[in-house]
Structure formats: structure tokens, C-alpha cells
Design a protein around this motif. Structure first.
Motif, PDB file in Angstrom:
ATOM      1  N   LEU A 385      29.607  -5.770  48.758  1.00 61.64           N
ATOM      2  CA  LEU A 385      30.596  -6.192  49.745  1.00 61.64           C
ATOM      3  C   LEU A 385      30.379  -5.490  51.083  1.00 61.64           C
ATOM      4  CD1 LEU A 385      33.149  -7.857  50.291  1.00 61.64           C
ATOM      5  CD2 LEU A 385      34.497  -5.922  49.445  1.00 61.64           C
ATOM      6  N   LEU A 386      30.146  -4.184  51.040  1.00 63.06           N
ATOM      7  CA  LEU A 386      29.889  -3.438  52.278  1.00 63.06           C
ATOM      8  C   LEU A 386      28.587  -3.884  52.936  1.00 63.06           C
ATOM      9  CD1 LEU A 386      30.956   0.199  51.301  1.00 63.06           C
ATOM     10  CD2 LEU A 386      31.987  -1.233  53.071  1.00 63.06           C
ATOM     11  N   GLN A 387      27.557  -4.105  52.125  1.00 64.87           N
ATOM     12  CA  GLN A 387      26.278  -4.531  52.693  1.00 64.87           C
ATOM     13  C   GLN A 387      26.395  -5.901  53.354  1.00 64.87           C
ATOM     14  OE1 GLN A 387      23.525  -2.574  52.787  1.00 64.87           O
ATOM     15  NE2 GLN A 387      22.666  -4.174  54.098  1.00 64.87           N
ATOM     16  N   MET A 388      27.169  -6.799  52.752  1.00 65.85           N
ATOM     17  CA  MET A 388      27.340  -8.126  53.343  1.00 65.85           C
ATOM     18  C   MET A 388      28.160  -8.051  54.632  1.00 65.85           C
ATOM     19  SD  MET A 388      27.941 -10.524  49.973  1.00 65.85           S
ATOM     20  CE  MET A 388      27.953 -12.024  50.948  1.00 65.85           C
ATOM     21  N   LYS A 389      29.154  -7.185  54.663  1.00 59.74           N
ATOM     22  CA  LYS A 389      29.932  -7.005  55.896  1.00 59.74           C
ATOM     23  C   LYS A 389      29.047  -6.442  57.008  1.00 59.74           C
ATOM     24  CE  LYS A 389      34.484  -6.223  53.777  1.00 59.74           C
ATOM     25  NZ  LYS A 389      35.285  -7.184  54.551  1.00 59.74           N
ATOM     26  N   TRP A 390      28.162  -5.509  56.672  1.00 62.83           N
ATOM     27  CA  TRP A 390      27.264  -4.943  57.673  1.00 62.83           C
ATOM     28  C   TRP A 390      26.312  -6.011  58.217  1.00 62.83           C
ATOM     29  CZ3 TRP A 390      26.632  -0.963  60.786  1.00 62.83           C
ATOM     30  CH2 TRP A 390      25.373  -0.701  61.317  1.00 62.83           C
ATOM     31  N   ASN A 391      25.769  -6.819  57.317  1.00 66.55           N
ATOM     32  CA  ASN A 391      24.831  -7.849  57.746  1.00 66.55           C
ATOM     33  C   ASN A 391      25.512  -8.969  58.527  1.00 66.55           C
ATOM     34  OD1 ASN A 391      22.741  -6.497  56.462  1.00 66.55           O
ATOM     35  ND2 ASN A 391      22.987  -7.642  54.555  1.00 66.55           N
ATOM     36  N   LYS A 392      26.782  -9.228  58.201  1.00 65.06           N
ATOM     37  CA  LYS A 392      27.458 -10.373  58.801  1.00 65.06           C
ATOM     38  C   LYS A 392      28.025 -10.054  60.180  1.00 65.06           C
ATOM     39  CE  LYS A 392      29.921 -14.329  56.970  1.00 65.06           C
ATOM     40  NZ  LYS A 392      30.635 -14.868  55.797  1.00 65.06           N
ATOM     41  N   PHE A 393      28.636  -8.882  60.347  1.00 64.89           N
ATOM     42  CA  PHE A 393      29.197  -8.555  61.658  1.00 64.89           C
ATOM     43  C   PHE A 393      29.035  -7.094  62.048  1.00 64.89           C
ATOM     44  CE2 PHE A 393      32.655  -7.944  58.614  1.00 64.89           C
ATOM     45  CZ  PHE A 393      33.135  -6.689  58.960  1.00 64.89           C
TER      46      PHE A 393
END
Length: 752
Positions: A385-393
């Protein structure tokens, strides 16, 4: 105090479930729960559990107290004999004492009050039944039956069997609590058959401890006690009882699930039975939303596990997968499909993502009071979840923040850089292009400084209120940004009023501002780890060194300046002639730039030289070398943890960026997809694909595709992978529908 209960108290360091009514001091137990040791005060010995001569019958009807035919001495003696008989398992003596009491019963109108008085300790409220259970022996079951038959015969069975301790430390504890703690399953069943109440609370100080080895928190109720002490049979027996209320809360608002989370420790064998008890209760409870109940701190069991750093319990809850239809609603993980060693799972994001209040992400990231935050963040779905948030915004907002702050430092430096500080105030000539640019530059830095003050103030005090430990661990860069902005505003104000001192604020702001650029190293793992090492060395070693060094510097500086005689006019003054110059000279000696010479103009040159030698030994030889050794040890230690610290810092940065977004942008960058698991069960889930070669070699996963009646695809997954529910997965079917908002989403999958 029972030995077995004290052993159970060592299972926990302190009560984590909620704040205890006791302040942070050692609990002093004024009376033991049960003891054969006689307590003597002022040469007079009395049984701590027996009434003294002056004690009146508090359970006796006041209207009948004057009709007692027994004198206090005889009552005291006979009660001791009854307690002694039940403790030693002396059945004949107990029967004889009960017959003696029956003979006296005809002289009393209030028979129930009289009998309760005779069978109960007035100091503690402990009955003979409790005394028997606290002293288990081969005759205890028979004694319990005799006592309950006697009380049932005389019509006060319910009052007797449900009597509770009145003593402050053990207040509320009943015979059922003691029987469960003593692991007497047959007696527990017998007490329940005779009408023992199951929703009673043991609220004494012993059951709400703050310090280790001073008590045992278990959630107050008999069910919670049985669960926390690994008695699945008793748990099942109590849950089958119609009177048992599984949703009942203790003094802290904790349910039995909260209590199980609280007593969880880092020892895996201990946690295994706790998790098993937890799973057993939620499966057999008719209320499938028991796990959603919150305590007085507004925390569910899962949130409590995150707040207290209960790694294994949190991992179990987040990754729990149940395939039987009856309890499938309790699952937080759903295997969607599998192909060879690759499997795709959907994780429930309720109470996990920041869209929920008191989310697991926020609790773990901002909670500096637990030491295993990095291990908690490594759990799925938190890690992905954290990695996807970093990649997304996150990465883009981080880059924009870097460019903004870099431009702010460049403009501020160009405007105020003064190679010669004595040139006076800077004048603005708006008739020239340079003057106009300077004006716009000043307006820019004022706006940016105001923004930084508000921005960092919100980050420190509003998003998550920070205590000193939080600031030192996570938020110290925010403090530096805030300080820099304040210095810039002060320099602008003093410059406007024409004060030359504005230059002091300017130069400090420049130094702090360019140092703050280290904050942006956390965007890169290698540089971020290096920054973490610098941070830890400064906070752990350098500050300690400076504290001790300043003490030596001040002490020796005052001493040496006092030995120098007053400087005569026309003569060359000694470098130690004042406290300020003495401090400078001593600092030069510390870093090896000073001279160790005798000052002839001192009153006592020998003493002066001796003090210098001692100072050099203590600082240059001892303190500096000790600092180097400590720094080496810190670097070696932090090198193993720096990556974890860096990940925590980046996680905090992501959540801070997300907290500043408006509702529109939050919806735009929302992570997850809607999943329909049943008609009334629609959740926001995160898809995670994993590869497990080991399990694939030893276990088989099969996928069955069935065409449903609806237009949406329904998948049925059967698996032979072992799970907590131990149900043959080949006989179970999972119906999962993914609600895609865009057609393009159908082609998006989480990278392996």
C-alpha cells in the motif's frame, strides 16, 4: 497471593489495553488473595481473612445484629475452623461445623443473612467456597458440592455462589473466576449448572495493573480469563451458555478480543494459543461484527494490536482467510486466482488505509512508542500500500517540494549574500531591472516563509500532535524548516525597521536552510540511509558529548580566568585574562590548535599549568576518543537499522503529503479496487500478486472457472494450502466480483 496467578502476571510487561485507573506507581497489596501466614500488628496476630473482635456483620441485617447469641471470640474461632477445614480438604470437620451452624439457625429470624455472615470473611468478602477453590486438593470437588448443597437447602445458593470479593485489590472476583484460574473444568461446569453468573467483572487493582508482577489483566470477565489462560474447553462451555454476553466490555471498554490482544507477547509459543483463542471466539460468536467493536480509546482489536506493536496478532488479523460460507465475512484476505507459484490475493483495506479514522497506517507510522514499527510496515498489505502510494503521487509531490525549497534557498541566498558584512543596509532601486527583481525576490521569500510556518506547524502540531520523542525521532526536520522560516521573517522585519542586526538572522537562516536540504535525501535509499546515520550520531552521541564537554569547559574556563592577574595598561594581556577568551583558548586546546604553556602573569603558574594538563587529559584524550569510539559503534549499529528508519521516514512523508490533499485529489489518487464478495458485502480491496516457490513445490492450488448467471465473472478458487480454519478448500467456493471503474483497469495488475 496465589503463586500460579503471579506466574500468569509475568506474561505481560504492563497493561496495554487501556489506561489503568492507577497512577504509575507500584501496586501495594494490602491483603493477600489467600494465605496461611498470620499477619501480626503491634504484637497482636489475626488471620487476615477473618473478622476481628470489633468487626460487625456488614452482611447481616442491622435490625438483627443485637440478637446474635454468639460472642465475638467464639465467632472468630469457629469461622477459622471452617476456613481451615475447606482449605485442608477436611470433609468430616466441615460437615460437623455446618451442623453446628444449623443448630444455631433456629434462634435467628434472618437465616440467610446469618448463614452468609458465618460463611464469609468480613475483611475481604471471601466465602468458604472461594477458600476451597484457592486451595485445590483431592477433596475440593466434594467440598464444593457440600457447600452448594448446604446453601441450596437453606435458600441462599444464588447469593452464596455469586458472592464477590469486597477487598479493594480483588474487588468483584467470584468463585467462577477462581475455578477458571485454577483450571478446574469440572467445577466450572458444576458452578454454571448451579447458577453462577457469567457476566461478572473482577475490577480490583490486582486485575488492572500498571507494573509487571503486580497483577494480571485479563479483561475482568470469566470468558476473557479463560481465553487469556489458554482454556479452549472452558471458552466453548461459556460461549454455549445462553447468559454469556460476548459483547460485554470491561472498565476500559475492552471486549474479550481486546483482552487477547493486550496479553500478546513477542514469544511465538505464547502467541500461538492467543491467536487460536481469538480465532475460536470470532468463529463461534453469532455477532460477526464483534471484531469491529471499539474500546474507550476508540480502537478496535486490530487497531489496538497496531498501537501496541503486537506483530504476530496484527499479521494474523490482516492476513486471515476463511473459506467456509458462514464465517467468510470475517476474512480480510481473499485468494482470487492462482497459477503455478503465482497467486493473486485481495486484501480488505477497511481500517487499514488512511480513508478510515484511526487507520492502521497512521497508527504505525506516527507511533514512536513502539520499537518494531519497521516490522509492522513490512506486513502485507501495508508494505504494498505504501509503495503504491509513493509510485502514484508521493514521488511527484516530493519532487515538487524539493524544487520549491531549492528555489527558495537560491533566491534567499542571492538576495542576502554579503561578502562584506559592513556595507550597511541593502537599498532597492525600483528604477532599474535589478531593483524590480529584488523586490519580487523579497515578496517571494516572504510568501514562502509564511507558507513554511503554516505548513510545518500543521505537520508538527495538527496532523499528528507530536511529543518530544516523536519530534526527535521523526519530526526534527520539520522543526528546522519551521525555525528557518521564522528566522527569515525576523530578518525581514528587522531589515524593514533599518536595524543592522538583521544580518544575524540572515546568516543563521542561510546555514539552517542549506542544511535542511538533507531532508530530501530520503527520496533515495542510499542517500537516505546516510542521512539517517548523521541524524542518529548527532542525537545519540554528539549531544551527550557536548553536555559533558560544556561542563568541563565552563568549570575550567572560570578557574583559569580567575588565576590571571589584571592586565596593566601598555602591557600585552594574557589570552586567559577573561572568561570569554579563556573559553576560546580551551576550545582550541581541545581540537589541538592551542599551546600548552605556562602563563607567567597568573598568580600561581604551577596550578595554572596543572589545570591545563588535567583539562587536556579529560577532553582531548578522554572525551574525544570516547566520542570517536561511540560514533563507530553507532555507525555499526545504525547501518543494520538505517534502512528500516529510512522506510519509516518515507512512510511518514507519504502520509503527510496525502493529509494535505483536498478531497478531489484524494479520490483521484485513491489506491485499491471495489470488490463484491456477496450480495451485501462490498469492500475496498488491494490486489497483491505473490510468488511462493516453496509452497508450490509442496502444495497444489487449483482454479475452477464457472459461468455465472450475471454478466460479471465469478471465480471459484479451491486450494489445498493449509489455513487456520482447516477446512478442505476443494469443497469451498469463493465468489468474488471486481467492480472496475474504467475499462482500462481490467488490464492493470499489481507488479510482482
Amino acid at each position: 497471593m496465589t503463586k500460579e496467578l503471579l506466574n500468569l502476571s509475568s506474561m505481560q510487561d504492563h497493561v496495554d489495553g487501556a489506561a489503568s485507573p492507577i497512577a504509575k506507581f507500584s501496586l501495594q497489596l494490602s491483603k493477600p488473595m489467600d494465605s496461611n501466614i498470620t499477619v501480626c500488628d503491634n504484637g497482636k496476630c489475626d488471620d487476615a481473612d477473618s473478622p476481628s473482635e470489633g468487626v460487625t456483620a456488614c452482611l447481616l441485617n442491622p435490625r438483627n445484629t443485637n440478637k446474635l447469641p454468639l460472642n465475638p471470640h467464639k465467632t472468630h474461632s469457629q469461622e477459622n475452623l471452617i476456613l481451615k477445614a475447606v482449605a485442608e480438604g477436611d470433609v468430616l470437620s466441615l460437615i460437623r461445623r455446618l451442623k453446628e451452624i444449623e443448630e444455631l439457625l433456629i434462634k435467628h429470624k434472618s437465616a440467610e443473612d446469618f448463614l452468609m455472615y458465618r460463611l464469609t470473611s468480613q475483611y475481604t468478602g471471601k466465602t468458604c467456597l472461594m477458600k476451597a477453590l484457592l486451595n485445590i486438593n483431592g477433596k475440593t470437588p466434594e467440598i464444593v458440592r457440600i457447600l452448594l448443597s448446604f446453601t441450596e437447602k437453606h435458600g441462599f445458593l444464588d447469593r452464596f455462589i455469586n458472592a464477590a470479593y469486597t477487598e479493594e485489590n480483588y474487588r468483584g472476583q467470584t468463585a467462577l473466576h477462581i475455578a477458571i484460574e485454577r483450571r478446574q473444568n469440572d467445577i466450572v461446569k458444576y458452578l454454571l449448572e448451579k447458577g453462577a453468573k457469567v457476566n461478572v467483572h473482577a475490577k480490583g487493582l490486582f486485575f488492572s495493573p500498571k507494573c509487571r508482577n503486580y497483577g494480571f489483566y485479563f479483561g475482568e470477565t470469566p470468558l476473557a480469563l479463560a481465553a487469556c489462560t489458554n482454556q479452549p474447553g472452558v471458552v466453548e462451555l461459556l460461549m454455549e451458555n445462553r447468559e454469556t454476553d460476548l459483547t460485554i466490555k470491561d472498565s476500559f471498554g475492552n471486549t474479550v478480543l481486546h483482552a487477547l490482544v493486550t496479553v500478546t507477547e513477542n514469544a511465538k509459543p505464547h502467541n500461538a494459543f492467543i491467536i487460536k483463542m481469538y480465532d475460536q471466539i470470532i468463529r463461534k460468536c453469532e455477532n460477526k461484527f464483534l471484531e469491529s467493536m471499539k474500546n474507550h480509546e476508540n480502537l478496535t482489536p486490530m487497531q489496538l494490536a497496531a498501537k501496541k506493536g503486537k506483530l504476530e496478532m496484527l499479521n494474523y488479523i490482516l492476513n486471515r482467510e476463511i473459506k467456509d460460507e458462514e464465517n467468510r465475512i470475517l476474512s480480510r484476505k481473499f485468494t482470487d486466482w492462482a497459477y503455478g507459484p503465482v497467486s493473486s490475493s485481495l486484501y480488505d483495506l477497511k481500517d487499514v488505509d488512511t480513508s478510515s479514522k484511526n487507520s492502521i497506517l497512521e497508527i504505525v507510522v506516527y507511533n514512536t512508542h513502539i520499537k518494531n514499527r519497521h516490522a509492522l510496515l513490512a506486513l502485507e498489505p501495508l508494505n504494498t500500500l505504501l509503495q503504491m502510494k509513493w509510485n502514484k503521487f508521493g514521488r511527484y509531490m516530493f519532487l515538487m517540494s524539493f524544487l520549491f525549497f531549492f528555489a527558495f534557498n537560491i533566491v534567499f541566498t542571492l538576495l542576502y549574500y554579503r561578502p562584506h558584512g559592513d556595507e550597511g543596509l541593502i537599498t532597492l532601486n525600483l528604477s532599474t531591472t535589478t531593483g524590480v527583481f529584488k523586490l519580487f525576490g523579497h515578496v517571494f521569500i516572504i510568501i514562502c516563509s509564511t507558507f513554511l510556518i503554516v505548513h510545518e506547524g500543521v505537520a508538527i502540531f495538527w496532523i499528528k500532535p507530536s511529543d518530544l520523542q516523536t519530534v526527535v525521532s521523526d519530526a526534527w526536520f520539520h522543526v528546522l524548516f519551521f525555525t528557518q522560516a521564522v528566522l527569515v521573517i525576523l530578518s525581514t522585519l528587522t531589515y524593514t525597521y533599518g536595524a543592522q542586526e538583521y544580518l544575524i538572522f540572515v546568516v543563521i537562516a542561510m546555514a539552517v536552510g542549506w542544511t535542511n536540504m538533507l531532508y530530501y535525501t530520503r527520496g533515495f535509499q542510499s542517500l537516505g540511509i546516510y542521512s539517517v546515520m548523521i541524524q542518529k550520531i548527532i542525537l545519540n552521541d554528539v549531544l551527550k558529548f557536548l553536555f559533558v564537554y560544556i561542563l568541563f569547559l565552563l568549570g575550567f574556563g572560570v578557574a583559569l580566568a580567575s588565576l590571571i592577574e589584571r592586565c596593566m595598561e601598555g602591557n600585552e594581556c594574557s589570552s586567559y585574562n577573561s572568561f570569554r577568551t579563556a573559553i576560546v583558548e580551551l576550545f582550541s586546546l581541545t581540537i589541538g590548535l592551542g599551546d600548552l604553556v605556562t602563563q607567567q602573569d597568573s598568580k600561581y603558574p604551577t596550578v595554572f599549568l596543572l589545570l591545563l594538563i588535567v583539562y587536556v587529559i579529560l577532553t582531548f584524550v578522554l572525551l574525544l576518543n570516547m566520542l570517536i569510539a561511540l560514533m563507530s559503534e553507532t555507525v555499526e549499529k545504525i547501518s543494520k537499522e538505517s534502512e528500516h528508519i529510512w522506510r519509516l521516514q518515507r512512510a511518514r512523508t507519504i502520509l503527510e503529503f496525502e493529509a494535505r490533499m483536498t478531497g478531489y485529489f484524494r479520490d483521484m489518487f485513491k489506491v485499491g479496487e471495489k470488490c463484491k464478495f456477496s450480495e451485501n458485502d462490498i469492500r475496498l480491496c488491494l490486489r497483491i500478486n505473490t510468488v511462493k516457490w516453496t509452497e508450490w513445490h509442496s502444495q497444489v492450488t487449483c482454479v475452477n472457472e464457472n459461468d455465472g448467471l450475471s454478466q460479471l465473472k465469478e471465480e471459484s478458487v479451491c486450494s489445498s494450502i493449509s489455513s487456520v480454519d482447516e477446512v478442505d478448500a476443494s469443497n469451498q467456493k469463493e465468489h468474488t466480483v471486481i467492480l472496475l471503474e474504467d475499462e482500462d483497469d481490467a488490464f492493470m495488475e499489481t507488479p510482482l
